[in-house]
Design a protein around this motif. Structure first.
Motif, short mmCIF file in Angstrom:
data_model
loop_
_atom_site.label_atom_id
_atom_site.label_comp_id
_atom_site.label_asym_id
_atom_site.label_seq_id
_atom_site.Cartn_x
_atom_site.Cartn_y
_atom_site.Cartn_z
N GLY A 147 8.37 0.84 -14.56
CA GLY A 147 8.96 1.79 -13.90
C GLY A 147 8.39 2.47 -12.58
N TYR A 148 7.47 1.76 -12.19
CA TYR A 148 6.78 2.16 -11.10
C TYR A 148 7.34 1.67 -9.85
CZ TYR A 148 2.63 1.84 -14.01
OH TYR A 148 1.68 2.19 -15.17
N LEU A 149 8.48 0.85 -9.82
CA LEU A 149 9.38 0.38 -8.86
C LEU A 149 10.79 0.61 -9.14
CD1 LEU A 149 7.53 -2.79 -7.46
CD2 LEU A 149 7.54 -0.45 -6.32
N THR A 150 11.70 0.73 -8.39
CA THR A 150 13.24 0.67 -8.69
C THR A 150 13.61 -0.82 -8.48
OG1 THR A 150 13.98 1.10 -6.33
CG2 THR A 150 13.38 3.03 -7.76
N GLN A 151 14.64 -1.12 -8.92
CA GLN A 151 15.20 -2.51 -8.70
C GLN A 151 15.41 -2.83 -7.29
OE1 GLN A 151 15.64 -4.62 -11.44
NE2 GLN A 151 16.05 -6.12 -9.70
N SER A 152 15.84 -1.74 -6.41
CA SER A 152 15.86 -2.22 -5.00
C SER A 152 14.40 -2.29 -4.18
CB SER A 152 16.74 -1.10 -4.26
OG SER A 152 16.26 0.08 -4.50
N GLU A 153 13.69 -1.57 -4.78
CA GLU A 153 12.22 -1.73 -4.38
C GLU A 153 11.61 -3.00 -4.47
OE1 GLU A 153 10.77 3.08 -4.04
OE2 GLU A 153 10.55 1.91 -5.98
N PHE A 154 11.79 -3.31 -5.92
CA PHE A 154 11.13 -4.52 -6.36
C PHE A 154 11.94 -5.60 -5.61
CE2 PHE A 154 12.26 -8.38 -8.94
CZ PHE A 154 11.20 -8.68 -9.28
N GLU A 155 13.10 -5.67 -5.45
CA GLU A 155 13.81 -6.86 -4.72
C GLU A 155 13.51 -7.14 -3.15
OE1 GLU A 155 17.96 -6.05 -5.33
OE2 GLU A 155 18.00 -6.56 -7.51
N ALA A 156 13.11 -5.92 -2.58
CA ALA A 156 12.69 -5.65 -1.44
C ALA A 156 11.43 -6.45 -1.03
CB ALA A 156 12.79 -4.35 -0.54
N LEU A 157 10.42 -6.03 -1.72
CA LEU A 157 9.25 -6.41 -1.92
C LEU A 157 9.05 -7.89 -2.25
CD1 LEU A 157 7.41 -3.31 -3.50
CD2 LEU A 157 7.17 -4.23 -0.96
N SER A 158 9.77 -8.31 -3.36
CA SER A 158 9.91 -9.54 -3.76
C SER A 158 10.25 -10.58 -2.50
CB SER A 158 10.62 -9.74 -5.13
OG SER A 158 10.55 -11.25 -5.55
N LYS A 159 11.46 -10.08 -1.80
CA LYS A 159 11.88 -11.01 -0.80
C LYS A 159 10.80 -11.11 0.35
CE LYS A 159 15.76 -10.87 2.34
NZ LYS A 159 16.84 -9.94 3.04
N MET A 160 10.24 -10.04 0.64
CA MET A 160 9.12 -10.23 1.62
C MET A 160 7.96 -11.15 1.29
SD MET A 160 8.42 -5.98 3.00
CE MET A 160 7.37 -6.75 4.13
N SER A 161 7.63 -11.05 -0.27
CA SER A 161 6.66 -12.05 -0.60
C SER A 161 7.11 -13.35 -0.75
CB SER A 161 6.28 -11.39 -1.94
OG SER A 161 5.27 -12.46 -2.52
N LEU A 162 8.37 -13.68 -0.80
CA LEU A 162 8.82 -14.91 -0.75
C LEU A 162 9.00 -15.55 0.53
CD1 LEU A 162 11.68 -14.70 -3.50
CD2 LEU A 162 9.84 -16.27 -3.63
N TYR A 170 0.82 -1.11 -0.08
CA TYR A 170 -0.06 -0.06 -0.23
C TYR A 170 0.81 1.11 -0.15
CZ TYR A 170 -4.68 -1.64 0.34
OH TYR A 170 -5.77 -2.43 -0.31
N GLN A 171 2.16 1.27 0.79
CA GLN A 171 2.78 2.32 0.72
C GLN A 171 3.35 2.79 -0.76
OE1 GLN A 171 5.73 1.33 3.87
NE2 GLN A 171 4.37 2.35 5.49
N HIS A 172 3.86 1.83 -1.39
CA HIS A 172 4.48 1.66 -2.79
C HIS A 172 3.40 2.14 -3.92
CE1 HIS A 172 7.95 -0.01 -0.72
NE2 HIS A 172 8.84 0.52 -1.87
#
Length: 119
Positions: free
Chosen positions: A87-102, A21-23
């Motif tokens: 382009g809605y997420l940076t690579q680092s944002e994507f990786e952080a959210l993906s890591k949380m989801s995993l 929701y924040q992103h």
């Protein structure tokens, strides 16, 4: 455990949902109503299915809802790629959210295996 709020999986899903929701509430992401709504619904689905399955009171039902919650994690991760590619997420944002989801997915998988052994 007496309440679904005691489940580590639910607690982690709640943190993931908060992060989603924040992103999704900023910039271009916020303006893409289709993807924004879909990814939010997927995150909420994880939390909701954990809660509903737990409250059903039977291990069979709980197992079924855990399967659905885990699938919603996969749906959310897939949507994160769409957000990254647009382009809605940076690579680092994507990786952080993906890591949380995993992490949520792994915890749900462990819980599902435990419930399966009880059945």
């Amino acid at each position: 455990m007496r309440r679904f709020e005691d489940l580590v999986a639910w607690q982690k899903a709640r943190a993931l949902t908060r992060a989603i929701y924040q992103h999704t509430s900023r910039g271009q992401f916020e303006r893409d109503l289709g993807l924004c709504g879909q990814i939010q619904r997927a995150a909420v689905s994880v939390m909701s299915n954990l809660a509903e399955g737990f409250e059903r009171g039977s291990s069979r039902d709980f197992h079924r809802f855990l399967v659905i919650a885990k699938a919603s994690c996969a749906e959310l991760r897939s949507q994160l790629y769409v957000a990254l590619d647009n382009g809605y997420l940076t690579q680092s944002e994507f990786e952080a959210l993906s890591k949380m989801s995993l992490e949520v997915s792994k915890v749900i998988g462990g819980l599902r295996a435990a419930v399966s052994r009880q059945r």
